[in-house]
Design a protein around this motif. Structure first.
Motif, short mmCIF file in Angstrom:
data_model
loop_
_atom_site.label_atom_id
_atom_site.label_comp_id
_atom_site.label_asym_id
_atom_site.label_seq_id
_atom_site.Cartn_x
_atom_site.Cartn_y
_atom_site.Cartn_z
N TYR A 111 0.82 -1.21 0.00
CA TYR A 111 0.00 0.00 0.00
C TYR A 111 0.85 1.26 0.00
N HIS A 112 2.07 1.17 0.48
CA HIS A 112 2.98 2.32 0.36
C HIS A 112 3.28 2.60 -1.11
N GLN A 113 3.52 1.56 -1.88
CA GLN A 113 3.76 1.73 -3.31
C GLN A 113 2.55 2.33 -4.00
N GLN A 114 1.36 1.83 -3.66
CA GLN A 114 0.14 2.34 -4.27
C GLN A 114 -0.10 3.80 -3.87
N LEU A 115 0.14 4.10 -2.60
CA LEU A 115 -0.08 5.47 -2.12
C LEU A 115 0.92 6.44 -2.75
N HIS A 116 2.16 6.02 -2.87
CA HIS A 116 3.16 6.88 -3.49
C HIS A 116 2.81 7.17 -4.94
N GLN A 117 2.30 6.18 -5.64
CA GLN A 117 1.89 6.38 -7.03
C GLN A 117 0.70 7.32 -7.12
N ALA A 118 -0.20 7.28 -6.12
CA ALA A 118 -1.36 8.16 -6.14
C ALA A 118 -0.98 9.61 -5.83
N VAL A 119 -0.03 9.79 -4.93
CA VAL A 119 0.37 11.15 -4.57
C VAL A 119 1.32 11.74 -5.59
N LEU A 220 0.34 10.63 3.40
CA LEU A 220 -1.06 10.95 3.66
C LEU A 220 -1.22 12.43 4.01
N SER A 221 -0.29 12.94 4.82
CA SER A 221 -0.33 14.36 5.15
C SER A 221 -0.10 15.23 3.92
N GLU A 222 0.82 14.78 3.07
CA GLU A 222 1.10 15.54 1.85
C GLU A 222 -0.10 15.53 0.91
N ARG A 223 -0.80 14.40 0.86
CA ARG A 223 -1.95 14.32 -0.02
C ARG A 223 -3.08 15.23 0.45
N ARG A 224 -3.26 15.37 1.78
CA ARG A 224 -4.33 16.23 2.28
C ARG A 224 -4.07 17.70 1.95
N LYS A 225 -2.81 18.05 1.78
CA LYS A 225 -2.47 19.46 1.51
C LYS A 225 -2.50 19.78 0.02
N MET A 226 -2.66 18.75 -0.81
CA MET A 226 -2.63 18.98 -2.24
C MET A 226 -3.93 19.61 -2.71
N THR A 227 -3.83 20.62 -3.55
CA THR A 227 -5.00 21.26 -4.14
C THR A 227 -4.82 21.31 -5.65
N TYR A 228 -5.92 21.30 -6.35
CA TYR A 228 -5.91 21.36 -7.81
C TYR A 228 -6.82 22.51 -8.23
N GLY A 229 -6.24 23.71 -8.26
CA GLY A 229 -7.03 24.87 -8.65
C GLY A 229 -8.15 25.17 -7.69
N ASP A 230 -7.91 24.89 -6.38
CA ASP A 230 -8.92 25.14 -5.34
C ASP A 230 -10.22 24.39 -5.63
N ILE A 231 -10.13 23.28 -6.33
CA ILE A 231 -11.32 22.48 -6.63
C ILE A 231 -11.18 21.16 -5.89
N TRP A 232 -12.21 20.81 -5.14
CA TRP A 232 -12.19 19.53 -4.42
C TRP A 232 -12.54 18.40 -5.39
N ILE A 233 -11.69 17.41 -5.43
CA ILE A 233 -11.90 16.26 -6.30
C ILE A 233 -12.05 15.04 -5.42
N ILE A 242 -6.80 2.39 -1.47
CA ILE A 242 -5.40 2.68 -1.17
C ILE A 242 -5.27 3.44 0.14
N LEU A 243 -6.13 4.44 0.33
CA LEU A 243 -6.07 5.23 1.55
C LEU A 243 -6.41 4.37 2.77
N ARG A 244 -7.42 3.54 2.65
CA ARG A 244 -7.79 2.68 3.77
C ARG A 244 -6.69 1.67 4.07
#
Length: 331
Positions: A111-119, A220-233, A242-244
């Motif tokens: 899951y670390h590999q999957q999470l790293h690929q997602a972030v 996980l902390s880095e992913r929570r801080k990520m924004t994409y044009g101030d739009i929640w996705i 992956i998150l779970r």
């Protein structure tokens, strides 16, 4: 009265150990059976890596409880284990503990590999068959674990001084950790293999597990801080899985590491603490606590998820997407 104190404490210590073993067996069997049933229902096609690791952990947990804890109940009931019984006890306990750590580490790495690929998504070449790779890794872990602990069965024996005078020594029948010691017959082999090699087989994967889980916490902390044009996705089903899985890996790390360290410290002072009435029950709880609690933690983590997320992301045939559909940034 002072001389009679140990004999009055023995039944209480043995009864506490029987109660602890019986409780852990029932809880672990119930949890692992429920986990197996709920996981098996989620398999629709190929066996995913996470499912394979969960099944491996279930099998290891059941072996620990149905072999080690039942042997402890037999001993606490008044039956003295011979040299062969002590060998089987120590071999099974060490093997199941080691494999539980290894499979938990493998689960966290997956899951670390999957999470790293997602972030941090990157374009990659097509991967090899993940199912075949996982089967090979899990099989290699089983083979390495059995091979690494086989010397316990082949080269150990029960010390002769423990077989004589048990009726007069209050400690000899008070704790299985004192009465069922094994001896390699060679001090150097016992030191380098029994006290260094076997410990390193547990503690090195635990150290890597702690490092990987702290890295996942950062991701996980880095992913929570990520924004994409101030739009929640929102997350799709695969991202939710992956998150779970990452969060569950961290919870497992915080469970198995303190239990192993506490058990190791108490076993190191087993001869000094054997007279304590709670000592056998506490050691049993520490050694089998992970096998009893981890199945329920996994089910609780997935409790509020949708069925498709609980069963993992299902593979679907690709369908054409409209031009105005916003794609996930992790795709």
């Amino acid at each position: 009265m002072i001389n009679d104190l140990p004999s009055t404490m023995k039944p209480s210590a043995h009864m506490l150990e029987i109660i602890a073993c019986t409780t852990l067996i029932l809880v672990s069997c119930a949890g692992n059976v429920c986990l197996f049933y709920s996981t098996r229902k989620c398999i629709t096609g190929r066996l995913q890596t996470s499912f394979l690791l969960i099944f491996s952990l279930i099998f290891v947990h059941l072996i620990k409880n149905l072999v080690v804890n039942i042997m402890k109940i037999v001993y606490a009931s008044g039956f003295v284990l011979d040299s062969a019984g002590c060998k089987v006890l120590h071999f099974t306990a060490a093997l199941t503990t080691c494999l539980a750590i290894w499979f938990t580490l493998h689960f966290a790495l997956f899951y670390h590999q999957q999470l790293h690929q997602a972030v941090h998504p990157v374009s990659e070449a097509p991967r090899l068959d993940q199912q075949k790779h996982s089967v090979k890794v899990v099989s290699a872990l089983w083979a390495a674990g059995v091979a690494g602990h086989t010397p316990i069965l082949l080269f150990t024996g029960k010390p002769k001084y423990l077989n004589a005078g048990n009726d007069t020594d209050p400690l000899s029948t008070h704790s299985i950790y004192v009465d069922c010691l094994t001896d390699f017959g060679n001090k150097q082999v016992e030191f380098y293999y029994g006290k260094i090699f076997l410990v390193l087989m547990d503690i090195l994967p635990l150290a890597i597990l702690v490092f990987v889980c702290f890295w996942m916490s950062f991701l996980l902390s880095e992913r929570r801080k990520m924004t994409y044009g101030d739009i929640w996705i929102g997350d799709d089903d695969s991202e939710t899985e992956i998150l779970r899985g990452a969060k569950f890996s961290i919870v497992l790390m915080w469970l198995i590491t303190p239990l192993w360290i506490s058990h190791f410290i108490l076993v190191s002072f087993s001869e000094d603490l054997a007279a304590c009435v709670f000592f056998p029950a506490v050691l049993t709880a520490l050694s089998s606590g992970f096998s009893a609690l981890s199945p329920f933690l996994l089910m609780l983590v997935n409790y509020k998820m949708k069925l498709v997320s609980l069963c993992g992301a299902k593979e679907e045939s690709p369908t054409p997407q409209l031009a105005d559909v916003t794609l996930s940034p992790y795709a």
